[in-house]
Design an enzyme around this catalytic site. Structure first.
Site, short mmCIF file in Angstrom:
data_model
loop_
_atom_site.label_atom_id
_atom_site.label_comp_id
_atom_site.label_asym_id
_atom_site.label_seq_id
_atom_site.Cartn_x
_atom_site.Cartn_y
_atom_site.Cartn_z
N SER A 1 51.13 48.09 47.54
CA SER A 1 51.18 48.52 46.22
C SER A 1 52.33 48.40 45.35
O SER A 1 53.52 48.91 45.94
CB SER A 1 50.58 49.81 45.94
OG SER A 1 50.47 50.23 44.56
N SER B 1 52.59 49.48 42.27
CA SER B 1 52.62 50.56 41.38
C SER B 1 53.77 51.60 41.09
O SER B 1 54.40 51.87 40.13
CB SER B 1 51.48 51.56 41.47
OG SER B 1 50.32 50.68 41.32
N LYS C 1 38.00 54.42 43.56
CA LYS C 1 37.81 54.34 42.11
C LYS C 1 36.51 54.80 41.71
O LYS C 1 36.26 55.80 40.54
CB LYS C 1 37.87 52.98 41.64
CG LYS C 1 39.11 52.35 41.61
CD LYS C 1 39.16 51.04 40.88
CE LYS C 1 40.70 50.50 40.98
NZ LYS C 1 40.81 49.17 40.41
N ASP D 1 42.19 49.73 33.78
CA ASP D 1 42.01 48.12 34.11
C ASP D 1 41.49 47.44 32.86
O ASP D 1 41.79 46.19 32.73
CB ASP D 1 41.11 48.11 35.28
CG ASP D 1 41.73 48.46 36.50
OD1 ASP D 1 43.16 48.30 36.60
OD2 ASP D 1 41.17 48.66 37.34
#
Length: 283
Positions: free
Chosen positions: A22, A24, A73, A110
């Site tokens: 990731s 992020s 998610k 998103d």
């Protein structure tokens, strides 16, 4: 969840499995530096669906928010106090913000992130589009297209089951969706906007079929980059929006929600992401 007393040192993190890849943390930490939030930290944790409830139970008042990737998610939704309309529309939460009174609020950045990434390249509206794939990212793509596409969306899929799912998502999101077999995916490349949502390597065979004057490709992958399809597309002069663009714009929204600071430092975050990806390719 009990009320959370605000603390000076705040924490945030990205959760998922696998998570080591990731970007992020790179993006969020760059934002904290630029915003002068020296007492904020952002980490990554390997957490699967089974471990998620226990992770939530251990969170203290210092936590400001979480970013969620696959497979969490949807799994996170029963754990939250509130879910935004955007997240509910695709049954997927990628952002959790913890409020001062102890509530956990789920959102999906998103979808607006896709719209913002396209807008940055001058794509405000299209009269038709094609989607390659039918997974979770494809449903987010349809939700984004609901905001900018005025006509038909053709989804290219590998099975009738997947086709039925995409048609159902289209009905739910009020998008005109027609499905087609993956064997005919080359036809997708002539659409005004093509959104490739498939795993690495899936679209490589389509690169040879890129038309001489392609329009816009949104390829949600970013590592390795460019994909064969994106390289051929840009080589022919077509506009390409990358997975890094998506990751960046959805992270911008996350930073703004978690920190309460706006606007998030887009340029600094982009530079940090590009530098991290370049370093990976060298290594």
């Amino acid at each position: 969840m009990t009320a959370r007393a605000r603390t000076d040192a705040r924490r945030a993190a990205v959760l998922g499995s696998p998570i080591a890849h990731s970007l992020s943390p790179v993006l969020h930490r760059a934002a904290y530096t630029e915003l002068g939030l020296g007492d904020w930290s952002y980490d990554r944790f390997e957490v699967d669906e089974e471990a998620l409830p226990g992770f939530f139970a251990e969170l203290g008042p210092e936590w400001a928010g979480l970013s969620l990737t696959m497979p969490l998610k949807r799994a996170v939704m029963p754990l939250l106090d509130e879910i935004s309309e955007t997240a509910a529309s695709v049954e997927a939460v990628n952002t959790v913000v913890f409020t001062g009174d102890g509530r956990s609020v789920g959102d999906n950045t998103d979808i607006p992130g896709m719209v913002a990434a396209l807008r940055e390249r001058g794509i405000e509206e299209v009269d038709s589009a094609a989607v390659l794939g039918a997974g979770a990212t494809a449903s987010s793509a349809l939700a984004a297209l609901a905001r900018i596409c005025t006509g038909e969306v053709v989804a290219y899929v590998r099975s009738e089951g997947r086709a039925a799912q995409m048609r159902q998502w289209g009905e739910r999101l009020d998008v005109e969706v027609r499905t087609a077999d993956w064997a005919d995916a080359e036809q997708a490349l002539r659409a005004p906007l093509v959104i490739a949502t498939t795993p690495a390597g899936t679209t490589d065979a389509l690169a040879a079929a890129v038309p001489e004057r392609p329009a816009t490709l949104f390829d949600v992958l970013y590592d390795p980059w460019p994909t064969d399809l994106a390289a051929r597309w840009s080589g022919y002069g077509g506009a390409v929006v990358s997975g890094l663009d998506l990751l960046l714009h959805q992270a911008v929204l996350q930073v703004e929600q978690m920190t309460g600071r706006s606007p998030a430092p887009l340029d600094a975050m982009r530079k940090a992401g590009e530098h991290a990806l370049a370093a990976r390719q060298v290594s």
